[in-house]
Each structure stands twice: as C-alpha cells, then as structure tokens.
Design a protein around this motif. Sequence first.
Motif, PDB file in Angstrom:
ATOM      1  N   ASN A  76       0.808  -1.226   0.000  1.00  0.00           N
ATOM      2  CA  ASN A  76       0.000   0.000   0.000  1.00  0.00           C
ATOM      3  C   ASN A  76       0.840   1.274   0.000  1.00  0.00           C
ATOM      4  OD1 ASN A  76      -2.297  -1.577   0.137  1.00  0.00           O
ATOM      5  ND2 ASN A  76      -2.479  -1.424   2.361  1.00  0.00           N
ATOM      6  N   GLN A  77       2.119   1.172   0.355  1.00  0.00           N
ATOM      7  CA  GLN A  77       2.953   2.359   0.534  1.00  0.00           C
ATOM      8  C   GLN A  77       3.919   2.621  -0.611  1.00  0.00           C
ATOM      9  OE1 GLN A  77       2.518   4.589   2.947  1.00  0.00           O
ATOM     10  NE2 GLN A  77       0.829   3.329   3.680  1.00  0.00           N
ATOM     11  N   SER A  78       3.996   1.723  -1.580  1.00  0.00           N
ATOM     12  CA  SER A  78       4.926   1.919  -2.698  1.00  0.00           C
ATOM     13  C   SER A  78       4.325   1.355  -3.971  1.00  0.00           C
ATOM     14  CB  SER A  78       6.283   1.276  -2.389  1.00  0.00           C
ATOM     15  OG  SER A  78       6.166  -0.128  -2.317  1.00  0.00           O
ATOM     16  N   THR A  79       5.043   1.460  -5.077  1.00  0.00           N
ATOM     17  CA  THR A  79       4.443   1.226  -6.390  1.00  0.00           C
ATOM     18  C   THR A  79       4.439  -0.223  -6.863  1.00  0.00           C
ATOM     19  OG1 THR A  79       6.556   1.678  -7.478  1.00  0.00           O
ATOM     20  CG2 THR A  79       5.066   3.555  -7.128  1.00  0.00           C
ATOM     21  N   ALA A  80       5.243  -1.095  -6.273  1.00  0.00           N
ATOM     22  CA  ALA A  80       5.352  -2.475  -6.766  1.00  0.00           C
ATOM     23  C   ALA A  80       4.258  -3.361  -6.173  1.00  0.00           C
ATOM     24  CB  ALA A  80       6.723  -3.051  -6.436  1.00  0.00           C
ATOM     25  N   ASN A  81       4.026  -4.471  -6.831  1.00  0.00           N
ATOM     26  CA  ASN A  81       3.044  -5.450  -6.368  1.00  0.00           C
ATOM     27  C   ASN A  81       3.729  -6.475  -5.468  1.00  0.00           C
ATOM     28  OD1 ASN A  81       1.067  -7.362  -5.976  1.00  0.00           O
ATOM     29  ND2 ASN A  81       0.445  -7.471  -8.122  1.00  0.00           N
ATOM     30  N   PHE A  82       3.721  -6.235  -4.167  1.00  0.00           N
ATOM     31  CA  PHE A  82       4.374  -7.134  -3.228  1.00  0.00           C
ATOM     32  C   PHE A  82       3.571  -8.414  -3.006  1.00  0.00           C
ATOM     33  CE2 PHE A  82       6.817  -3.373  -2.284  1.00  0.00           C
ATOM     34  CZ  PHE A  82       8.049  -3.875  -1.894  1.00  0.00           C
ATOM     35  N   GLU A  83       2.282  -8.375  -3.240  1.00  0.00           N
ATOM     36  CA  GLU A  83       1.451  -9.540  -2.950  1.00  0.00           C
ATOM     37  C   GLU A  83       1.711 -10.696  -3.900  1.00  0.00           C
ATOM     38  OE1 GLU A  83      -2.565  -8.120  -2.856  1.00  0.00           O
ATOM     39  OE2 GLU A  83      -2.411  -7.516  -0.739  1.00  0.00           O
TER      40      GLU A  83
ATOM     41  N   LEU B 111       0.273  -1.607 -12.432  1.00  0.00           N
ATOM     42  CA  LEU B 111      -0.942  -0.921 -12.867  1.00  0.00           C
ATOM     43  C   LEU B 111      -2.210  -1.607 -12.382  1.00  0.00           C
ATOM     44  CD1 LEU B 111      -0.031  -0.065 -16.578  1.00  0.00           C
ATOM     45  CD2 LEU B 111       0.348   1.288 -14.514  1.00  0.00           C
ATOM     46  N   ASN B 112      -2.069  -2.734 -11.697  1.00  0.00           N
ATOM     47  CA  ASN B 112      -3.252  -3.541 -11.390  1.00  0.00           C
ATOM     48  C   ASN B 112      -3.431  -3.891  -9.923  1.00  0.00           C
ATOM     49  OD1 ASN B 112      -4.125  -4.299 -14.278  1.00  0.00           O
ATOM     50  ND2 ASN B 112      -1.949  -4.784 -14.235  1.00  0.00           N
ATOM     51  N   LYS B 113      -2.589  -3.400  -9.066  1.00  0.00           N
ATOM     52  CA  LYS B 113      -2.643  -3.897  -7.692  1.00  0.00           C
ATOM     53  C   LYS B 113      -3.646  -3.157  -6.812  1.00  0.00           C
ATOM     54  CE  LYS B 113       0.992  -1.177  -5.440  1.00  0.00           C
ATOM     55  NZ  LYS B 113       2.039  -1.300  -4.440  1.00  0.00           N
ATOM     56  N   GLY B 114      -4.343  -2.180  -7.360  1.00  0.00           N
ATOM     57  CA  GLY B 114      -5.317  -1.471  -6.548  1.00  0.00           C
ATOM     58  C   GLY B 114      -4.711  -0.260  -5.883  1.00  0.00           C
ATOM     59  N   CYS B 115      -5.369   0.171  -4.812  1.00  0.00           N
ATOM     60  CA  CYS B 115      -5.040   1.443  -4.184  1.00  0.00           C
ATOM     61  C   CYS B 115      -3.690   1.440  -3.483  1.00  0.00           C
ATOM     62  CB  CYS B 115      -6.111   1.757  -3.170  1.00  0.00           C
ATOM     63  SG  CYS B 115      -6.779   3.358  -3.414  1.00  0.00           S
ATOM     64  N   TYR B 116      -2.897   2.478  -3.714  1.00  0.00           N
ATOM     65  CA  TYR B 116      -1.666   2.712  -2.969  1.00  0.00           C
ATOM     66  C   TYR B 116      -1.357   4.197  -3.066  1.00  0.00           C
ATOM     67  CZ  TYR B 116       0.489   2.513  -7.641  1.00  0.00           C
ATOM     68  OH  TYR B 116       0.803   2.718  -8.970  1.00  0.00           O
ATOM     69  N   LYS B 117      -0.463   4.665  -2.254  1.00  0.00           N
ATOM     70  CA  LYS B 117      -0.141   6.089  -2.242  1.00  0.00           C
ATOM     71  C   LYS B 117       0.361   6.523  -3.619  1.00  0.00           C
ATOM     72  CE  LYS B 117       2.274   7.595   1.200  1.00  0.00           C
ATOM     73  NZ  LYS B 117       3.463   7.929   2.038  1.00  0.00           N
ATOM     74  N   GLY B 118      -0.260   7.559  -4.172  1.00  0.00           N
ATOM     75  CA  GLY B 118       0.113   8.062  -5.486  1.00  0.00           C
ATOM     76  C   GLY B 118      -0.579   7.380  -6.635  1.00  0.00           C
ATOM     77  N   GLN B 119      -1.330   6.300  -6.353  1.00  0.00           N
ATOM     78  CA  GLN B 119      -1.931   5.493  -7.420  1.00  0.00           C
ATOM     79  C   GLN B 119      -2.951   6.293  -8.235  1.00  0.00           C
ATOM     80  OE1 GLN B 119      -5.347   4.213  -7.185  1.00  0.00           O
ATOM     81  NE2 GLN B 119      -5.252   3.145  -9.161  1.00  0.00           N
ATOM     82  N   GLU B 120      -3.727   7.116  -7.571  1.00  0.00           N
ATOM     83  CA  GLU B 120      -4.757   7.873  -8.287  1.00  0.00           C
ATOM     84  C   GLU B 120      -4.125   8.830  -9.295  1.00  0.00           C
ATOM     85  OE1 GLU B 120      -8.475  10.937  -7.321  1.00  0.00           O
ATOM     86  OE2 GLU B 120      -7.506   9.809  -5.697  1.00  0.00           O
ATOM     87  N   THR B 121      -3.069   9.506  -8.888  1.00  0.00           N
ATOM     88  CA  THR B 121      -2.384  10.426  -9.805  1.00  0.00           C
ATOM     89  C   THR B 121      -1.739   9.670 -10.955  1.00  0.00           C
ATOM     90  OG1 THR B 121      -1.937  11.991  -8.016  1.00  0.00           O
ATOM     91  CG2 THR B 121      -0.562  12.148  -9.986  1.00  0.00           C
ATOM     92  N   ILE B 122      -1.071   8.545 -10.639  1.00  0.00           N
ATOM     93  CA  ILE B 122      -0.422   7.752 -11.692  1.00  0.00           C
ATOM     94  C   ILE B 122      -1.450   7.255 -12.696  1.00  0.00           C
ATOM     95  CG2 ILE B 122       0.823   5.599 -12.152  1.00  0.00           C
ATOM     96  CD1 ILE B 122       2.306   6.065  -9.501  1.00  0.00           C
ATOM     97  N   SER B 123      -2.568   6.747 -12.216  1.00  0.00           N
ATOM     98  CA  SER B 123      -3.615   6.247 -13.115  1.00  0.00           C
ATOM     99  C   SER B 123      -4.157   7.362 -14.001  1.00  0.00           C
ATOM    100  CB  SER B 123      -4.758   5.636 -12.296  1.00  0.00           C
ATOM    101  OG  SER B 123      -4.319   4.491 -11.613  1.00  0.00           O
ATOM    102  N   ARG B 124      -4.345   8.534 -13.426  1.00  0.00           N
ATOM    103  CA  ARG B 124      -4.864   9.662 -14.203  1.00  0.00           C
ATOM    104  C   ARG B 124      -3.868  10.098 -15.267  1.00  0.00           C
ATOM    105  NH1 ARG B 124      -6.614  12.300 -10.157  1.00  0.00           N
ATOM    106  NH2 ARG B 124      -4.796  13.652  -9.829  1.00  0.00           N
ATOM    107  N   LEU B 125      -2.581  10.117 -14.914  1.00  0.00           N
ATOM    108  CA  LEU B 125      -1.552  10.478 -15.893  1.00  0.00           C
ATOM    109  C   LEU B 125      -1.543   9.515 -17.066  1.00  0.00           C
ATOM    110  CD1 LEU B 125       1.392  11.392 -13.484  1.00  0.00           C
ATOM    111  CD2 LEU B 125       0.199  12.978 -15.016  1.00  0.00           C
TER     112      LEU B 125
END
Length: 431
Positions: free
Chosen positions: A139-146, A328-342
Amino acid sequence: MAPSSATYVVGSATTLLQPLLRKRTIPFNSYHNGAFWTWKENKKQRKLTFTSTSLSSKTCSWRPISASPFDLSPPPIDLDLLETLTADGAKASEDGIIETFDNDDEALDAFDNGVVVLDLSHFGRIRVSGDDRIQFLHNQSTANFECLLEGQGCDTVFVTPTARTIDIAYAWIMKNSIMLVVSPVTCGSIIQMLNKYIFFADKVEIQDITKKTSFFIVAGPKCKQLMVELNLGDLVGQPYGTHRHYSVNGMPITVGVGNAISEEGYSLLMSPAAAGSVWKTLLSQGAIPMGSNAWEKLRIIQGIPAPGKELTNEFNVLEAGLWNSISLNKGCYKGQETISRLITYDGVKQKLWAILLSAPAEPGSVITVDGGKTDELYIWEKGIRTLWLGYIKRQTVLEGSTVIVGESIVGTVADAPFLARQHPPSKSPSS
C-alpha cells in the motif's frame, strides 16, 4: 541429501581465508529469524557435512539462535571495514564514505570489461517485519508485493500522494521480513514516513539496520564468472531480485541478483564482522574496487535518477521513467490515483533523457529545442565529461535529436541504458 519438492537448496559461501565450501545441504526454509536451523521435515535436528577442496571433511552441529538476522554488534576496531579499505588504497570523506581508490578510470573500464566491487554500506537499509508487512509495503509503494514469494525481490518506488518520486528501493522478500535498500539521503525520511502510516492495529515494525550491516555490490560482464568461482553459481541465471542465504564462518550473508547499478550484477548483505574478509576475497578473485566518485559517474552514464538530483518534487515518477517499478493492477496505494490519471489521459509532459554535449555546461541550463522553442526545463545533474541528464518536453525530441543547452552548447539526445530498459508494464493481473 536431495531436497524435497517443498525445499529449496541453499549454498554455502566462502570461509574467511579458505577455499569455498562445495556441498550444499542447508534447505532454503531453514533460515529463520536470521539463524540457520538444521531440521528435516520431521523437525529433528541433524548434522550437516561440508566438504572443502583443501580441507578434510568435518561435521558441524548447527543450533538455532534467537537474535534478529542483522541485530549484530559492530565489529571491534581490528575488524573495522574502513581500515581494510584504507589499506587497499581507499580515500574516505569525513563521514567515512569511500570516495576513490585513485583508480576511477580503471574501475569504470572494469564495469564495461571485467568486474567491479563497491562498498555501499552508507546506503540506507530498512527491515520491515510483522505479519502485515507485505500488505503494508504493497500500500505504501508502487510495486506489487502480494505476488512475490520468499526468496524473490523487486524494485519499488516511494512516492508522494501526487506521485512525485521520493526514492527507488531495492527490496528482498525474506522469511520473516522485507529488506529495503534506499539512498543514504532518504533513509531517515522514508523510515519516518513509513512509521507515520502504521495504524494501531497494524502488525508492522520498521528497523533501520544500516549501521548493523555492511552492503557490497558487484557488477560487470565477468561477475557471473566471479559468482561461480565463489561457489555462488546457483544464483547465476536467476531472475532479478532472487536472493539466498549463506554462511561465512558461521555468520549470515545474503546474496541477491541485481543491484542499484546493474540488473545483471549482485548484492551482498552481511555482518560488519565478515565484511573485511568478504572484501578481500572479492579482490583476490580479480574484482576492481570502485569509490563513490566513479560510482556517481557510472550512475549518470547508466541514466539512473537519484534523490535530490533528478528525483525532486518538480517531476513525477512517470516523467522520471521508472515504469519497471510500477504495478498498474494492484489497486489502491499512495500516489496510485495520480499515476492512473496520468496514464489514462496521457498526462506525462516530459521525459528524462541523457544528453551528449559538445562542451561542458552549467547545471540548471535551459534546454532549447528546434532553434528557438525553449522548454521550461533544465539540466538537473552536473555532467560527467560531456554526458548529462535532463528533462525535455515530450514529443519535441527523439533519440538522436539535436538540442541547444544554455546559449550555444550543442547536445545530442540519447537514451541511457537504465532509461532504455524502462517500459510501461502490461495490465495483466500479476503486474
């Protein structure tokens, strides 16, 4: 002993001044809480036999230890790594960072044609533990840790809520923790930020293990051969981020594929007490030492952006070109909304390029495109010889385009190796 289908084999690493151990019998899942456990599927203690090419076989009984894997006391002064490196010709800054071995050109050549070793122990190392650590970093960074398993790793990016880049982190997924390597200038602020987002019910603990560990990297076209010679050949050919635990004279050392400067290089995390002997072993196998001055040149040559330089609040993570670290597919995380919009609205306005200059220029020089059209963008890092890094507005240049830097310096746009490897990830569920 052949491993079961649920067991992964882990190799033995070097002894301090002896040839490397050859026989691997420690199961991957026996490294627990930083200790080497010796149990079979029935959990009964067994003995491990190590065979050396120069020593007679011996049998050792290993016992679990309760200490945290890197909760190790600093070595006594006679094992101080800085003394070892100084004896090898290192010149250090006042804060103990090795600046040069007076061999910068030789070291840069070795990166292209041989193998180099760098002491990056001043880089930050953060241990994230607790039952919720995967979800927390997810949830705190851009990679898919799950989607990652124990023994795997990745690059991830810490960003602000508006997707401005804080730092790139190199992550290892261990049995009971996740280890992050970050820039020395961001380690403290990242730890503060992560602690800020731990809620009351979260089972997460953040530890700064920088001073409790040492960290080396090796890189260059001959580093795979070096790994084989060090009896670490089981890592050769493994995916980026793969890491395994070994033992050096009873002290834990973790070796992983890839590092901050090279996807095909290797990283070594160890106790400070083992660092001097590991360093000498690497040099004895032909590795050329590199200091931080040459490292900075190499970083720019490779096109790797750094915090406080190319990575600032002026530019977002996509403008910095860090596509390979973003899911691009892991759901919500910090900055995700801005990245998706860009991405959705094609809002990335500029791109980081390497620029080959005909003469030196000043940092902050304006880049002019098409004989009069000036981008309101600047060169953000002092150049190395005639190579610089700078942001240029998208759709105004291609690789090979000519630009003017400052008033009259001619530059040619180039795609540096690191930036050239960055590609938008697919929208598959596993990305």
